[in-house]
Design an enzyme around this catalytic site. Structure first.
Site, PDB file in Angstrom:
ATOM      1  CG  HIS A 166      -2.064   0.840   1.283  1.00  0.00           C
ATOM      2  ND1 HIS A 166      -2.449   1.629   0.242  1.00  0.00           N
ATOM      3  CD2 HIS A 166      -2.938   1.120   2.293  1.00  0.00           C
ATOM      4  CE1 HIS A 166      -3.502   2.354   0.600  1.00  0.00           C
ATOM      5  NE2 HIS A 166      -3.811   2.065   1.847  1.00  0.00           N
TER       6      HIS A 166
ATOM      7  CG  ASP B  62       3.186   4.151  -3.967  1.00  0.00           C
ATOM      8  OD1 ASP B  62       3.313   5.210  -3.341  1.00  0.00           O
ATOM      9  OD2 ASP B  62       2.329   3.303  -3.719  1.00  0.00           O
TER      10      ASP B  62
ATOM     11  CG  HIS C 140      -4.140   0.708  -8.289  1.00  0.00           C
ATOM     12  ND1 HIS C 140      -5.473   0.706  -7.971  1.00  0.00           N
ATOM     13  CD2 HIS C 140      -3.537   1.536  -7.405  1.00  0.00           C
ATOM     14  CE1 HIS C 140      -5.665   1.501  -6.944  1.00  0.00           C
ATOM     15  NE2 HIS C 140      -4.509   2.017  -6.557  1.00  0.00           N
TER      16      HIS C 140
HETATM   17  N1  ACO Z   1       4.706  -7.021 -10.774  1.00  0.00           N
HETATM   18  C1  ACO Z   1       4.548  -8.198 -11.427  1.00  0.00           C
HETATM   19  N2  ACO Z   1       3.379  -8.849 -11.535  1.00  0.00           N
HETATM   20  C2  ACO Z   1       2.310  -8.276 -10.961  1.00  0.00           C
HETATM   21  C3  ACO Z   1       2.403  -7.055 -10.260  1.00  0.00           C
HETATM   22  C4  ACO Z   1       3.647  -6.424 -10.212  1.00  0.00           C
HETATM   23  N3  ACO Z   1       3.790  -5.245  -9.585  1.00  0.00           N
HETATM   24  N4  ACO Z   1       1.173  -6.729  -9.786  1.00  0.00           N
HETATM   25  C5  ACO Z   1       0.352  -7.714 -10.160  1.00  0.00           C
HETATM   26  N5  ACO Z   1       1.041  -8.656 -10.884  1.00  0.00           N
HETATM   27  C6  ACO Z   1       0.500  -9.852 -11.526  1.00  0.00           C
HETATM   28  C7  ACO Z   1       0.208 -10.935 -10.521  1.00  0.00           C
HETATM   29  O1  ACO Z   1       1.292 -11.801 -10.343  1.00  0.00           O
HETATM   30  C8  ACO Z   1      -0.986 -11.628 -11.145  1.00  0.00           C
HETATM   31  O2  ACO Z   1      -0.509 -12.443 -12.187  1.00  0.00           O
HETATM   32  P1  ACO Z   1      -1.223 -13.864 -12.493  1.00  0.00           P
HETATM   33  O3  ACO Z   1      -2.589 -13.508 -12.967  1.00  0.00           O
HETATM   34  O4  ACO Z   1      -0.353 -14.512 -13.529  1.00  0.00           O
HETATM   35  O5  ACO Z   1      -1.238 -14.617 -11.185  1.00  0.00           O
HETATM   36  C9  ACO Z   1      -1.764 -10.486 -11.792  1.00  0.00           C
HETATM   37  O6  ACO Z   1      -0.768  -9.479 -12.084  1.00  0.00           O
HETATM   38  C10 ACO Z   1      -2.837  -9.888 -10.898  1.00  0.00           C
HETATM   39  O7  ACO Z   1      -2.240  -9.513  -9.659  1.00  0.00           O
HETATM   40  P2  ACO Z   1      -2.978  -9.492  -8.259  1.00  0.00           P
HETATM   41  O8  ACO Z   1      -1.976  -9.655  -7.177  1.00  0.00           O
HETATM   42  O9  ACO Z   1      -4.130 -10.483  -8.290  1.00  0.00           O
HETATM   43  O10 ACO Z   1      -3.597  -8.060  -8.264  1.00  0.00           O
HETATM   44  P3  ACO Z   1      -4.153  -7.302  -7.009  1.00  0.00           P
HETATM   45  O11 ACO Z   1      -5.223  -6.413  -7.497  1.00  0.00           O
HETATM   46  O12 ACO Z   1      -4.481  -8.233  -5.899  1.00  0.00           O
HETATM   47  O13 ACO Z   1      -2.875  -6.463  -6.524  1.00  0.00           O
HETATM   48  C11 ACO Z   1      -1.362  -4.725  -6.088  1.00  0.00           C
HETATM   49  C12 ACO Z   1      -2.734  -5.099  -6.645  1.00  0.00           C
HETATM   50  C13 ACO Z   1      -1.229  -5.228  -4.629  1.00  0.00           C
HETATM   51  C14 ACO Z   1      -1.206  -3.216  -6.089  1.00  0.00           C
HETATM   52  C15 ACO Z   1      -0.277  -5.412  -6.972  1.00  0.00           C
HETATM   53  O14 ACO Z   1      -0.368  -4.932  -8.299  1.00  0.00           O
HETATM   54  C16 ACO Z   1       1.128  -5.206  -6.431  1.00  0.00           C
HETATM   55  O15 ACO Z   1       1.563  -5.974  -5.562  1.00  0.00           O
HETATM   56  N6  ACO Z   1       1.884  -4.168  -6.954  1.00  0.00           N
HETATM   57  C17 ACO Z   1       3.187  -3.873  -6.454  1.00  0.00           C
HETATM   58  C18 ACO Z   1       3.074  -3.107  -5.157  1.00  0.00           C
HETATM   59  C19 ACO Z   1       2.622  -1.675  -5.380  1.00  0.00           C
HETATM   60  O16 ACO Z   1       3.133  -0.964  -6.249  1.00  0.00           O
HETATM   61  N7  ACO Z   1       1.667  -1.255  -4.538  1.00  0.00           N
HETATM   62  C20 ACO Z   1       1.186   0.135  -4.549  1.00  0.00           C
HETATM   63  C21 ACO Z   1      -0.228   0.197  -5.007  1.00  0.00           C
HETATM   64  S1  ACO Z   1      -0.772   1.885  -5.058  1.00  0.00           S
HETATM   65  C22 ACO Z   1      -1.122   2.242  -3.448  1.00  0.00           C
HETATM   66  O17 ACO Z   1      -1.433   1.421  -2.628  1.00  0.00           O
HETATM   67  C23 ACO Z   1      -1.044   3.619  -3.068  1.00  0.00           C
END
Ligand code: ACO
Length: 447
Positions: A283, A378, A322
């Site tokens: 987050h 971010d 996201h």
């Molecule tokens: N890098 C690589 N792969 C990713 C990333 C990433 N940053 N984010 C998602 N994916 C992939 C997942 O592995 C998944 O792949 P799959 O379908 O083959 O299993 C798919 O994309 C969907 O990902 P989820 O984890 O199901 O998506 P969710 O909506 O739960 O997660 C989140 C959202 C937590 C923001 C995620 O994208 C992440 O971890 N990003 C990196 C951390 C980040 O930048 N967080 C800041 C968010 S903005 C904020 O909070 C202010």
């Protein structure tokens, strides 16, 4: 199996379309017609779907609220597919360009942009509540010399509840407003004290002559100057970042604010919980993770190898992806532009080159394109904060300061919403059935 009908005539059996959903329970053969309001079913309407009088009734299973609206809200609108973000109807791009944080906070809290007189009164009130009780200062001084600023921030917000016991009267609008003013006014001071503490520097008291962000810079940076002049470019850039971070509808921290506040605890305790949720690396802690990642990559030539690792599931590309945005996060676009202005004053952050290359490659790569992973807020904010001279451990605090307005607006909306009750989800129990207690001597040995 879900079956879909392709023709409207068939779907409505020749009747005019209605805003309802008909469900046939194949366990009993019974059909139910449930109302659809705002594209939503009321989960409680499912409860009537039962196999017999003993049956609890149908529930939905939705870990992490992937497809559940927990509230009706008129504060922030997001269209994640189109990359749209609006506060109270105003596009984020216009607010970032033409408003400032305090005016935006007013808009978020009260629903309308202030008149000149309303703005002056609001600004005056905030400016005149920036000081902390000396005992709060002493409490902060008791932290270890190397305490992380966000840990201090969260604890100090919680401690404020002990100084303002009337805050428990959450159903009284004037009392609520008093705490709102206090929190928005005091968070920069708490933030600055936590920062000075972690650097072993004396705390600097607020200066009521300066703007919200100008005063914050002074409390952070002031050393021996007789008069501190905040840098106008950095001050405006931080103000824009604050506008962008002021609210983001039902994110993890805001959901925590609403859930904790639903117990009718005081807003300081609820906000400490919201800030704790914000602290996590998935987050508000993500911008710190972005910088760690960029440092680890170390050089532009290592970017392709890093991307391959991410694609193999060995780590994530931090600052990408996201839950809601399946397009370029509109805040990331504005931040990228703001970064250029800041780097003009501070010099370019050497990690920028790596970030730009990561973005360039990821936006063309099938893995990221097919999953609709774009830079989020971010990805670039950490680079600006670092160029401004802030240590990474202070980044989440810089996020929490402006998010205070959003948390409080969402909290008020929740308290006043007749639909809301104490937040208490259900579960699907997966443990043992009834078992009788076994005395220790009869339990056998653990080999
Ligand atoms: N890098 C690589 N792969 C990713 C990333 C990433 N940053 N984010 C998602 N994916 C992939 C997942 O592995 C998944 O792949 P799959 O379908 O083959 O299993 C798919 O994309 C969907 O990902 P989820 O984890 O199901 O998506 P969710 O909506 O739960 O997660 C989140 C959202 C937590 C923001 C995620 O994208 C992440 O971890 N990003 C990196 C951390 C980040 O930048 N967080 C800041 C968010 S903005 C904020 O909070 C202010």
């Amino acid at each position: 199996m879900v079956t879909q009908s392709s023709s409207t005539t068939h779907a409505t059996n020749g009747n005019p379309p209605r805003d309802t959903l008909t469900i046939t329970d194949n366990r009993t053969g019974k059909a139910y017609e449930l109302p659809i309001t705002d594209g939503t079913l009321r989960a409680m309407d499912l409860r009537q779907i039962r196999t017999d009088a003993e049956d609890f009734g149908l529930m939905t299973y939705d870990p992490a609220f992937m497809n559940t609206a927990s509230t009706r809200s008129s504060i922030t609108y997001i269209d994640g597919d189109k990359g749209i973000l609006r506060y109270r109807g105003y596009p984020i791009e216009q607010l970032a360009e033409r408003s400032n944080y305090l005016e935006t906070a007013y808009l978020i809290l009260f629903g309308e942009l202030p008149s000149e007189a309303q703005y002056k009164e609001w600004e005056y009130k905030i400016i005149h509540h920036t000081f902390l009780h000396e005992k709060i200062k002493m409490l902060m001084q008791a932290f270890r010399y190397d305490a992380r600023p966000m840990g201090m921030f969260i604890s100090t917000i919680a401690a404020l509840s002990t100084f303002y016991p009337e805050a428990l009267q959450v159903n009284d609008p004037p009392t609520r407003m008093k705490q709102i003013v206090r929190l928005i006014a005091k968070v920069p001071t708490i933030a600055a004290f936590s920062y000075r503490h972690s650097r072993g520097l004396p705390y600097v008291y607020p200066d009521n002559e300066l703007s919200y962000t100008g005063n914050l810079f002074r409390m952070l940076d002031m050393m021996t100057q007789s008069k501190y002049e905040p840098d106008p470019v950095k001050t405006r850039a931080l103000d824009i970042l604050f506008v962008l971070h002021a609210d983001h509808e039902q994110n993890c921290g805001t959901n925590a604010m609403r859930a904790i506040g639903s117990s009718r605890v005081d807003p300081y305790s609820a906000m400490a919980g919201a800030a704790a949720a914000l602290y996590g690396p998935l987050h508000g802690g993500a911008n710190e993770e972005v910088l760690k990642m960029l440092k680890l990559i170390g050089n532009v030539k290592n970017v392709p190898a890093f991307i391959e690792k991410v694609k193999k599931g060995e780590g994530r590309l931090m600052g990408f992806g996201h839950r809601v945005y399946k397009n370029y996060d509109p805040r990331a676009k504005i931040i990228k532009h703001t970064a250029d202005q800041v780097f003009h004053v501070t010099g370019v952050n050497p990690l920028l080159e790596i970030a730009l290359e990561l973005e360039r490659i990821a936006l063309q790569d099938e893995y990221f394109v097919s999953r609709k992973l774009y830079p989020n807020v971010d990805f670039y904010s950490g680079l600006i904060y670092q160029a401004m001279g802030f240590p990474v451990s202070f980044f989440p605090v810089l996020f929490a300061i402006p998010r205070t307005a959003g948390w409080l607006a969402q909290w008020v909306e929740m308290v006043e919403d007749p639909d809301q009750k104490i937040a208490r989800p259900r579960q699907i129990y997966t443990g043992y059935g009834l078992r009788n207690f076994v005395p220790m001597y009869a339990r056998g040995t653990d080999t």
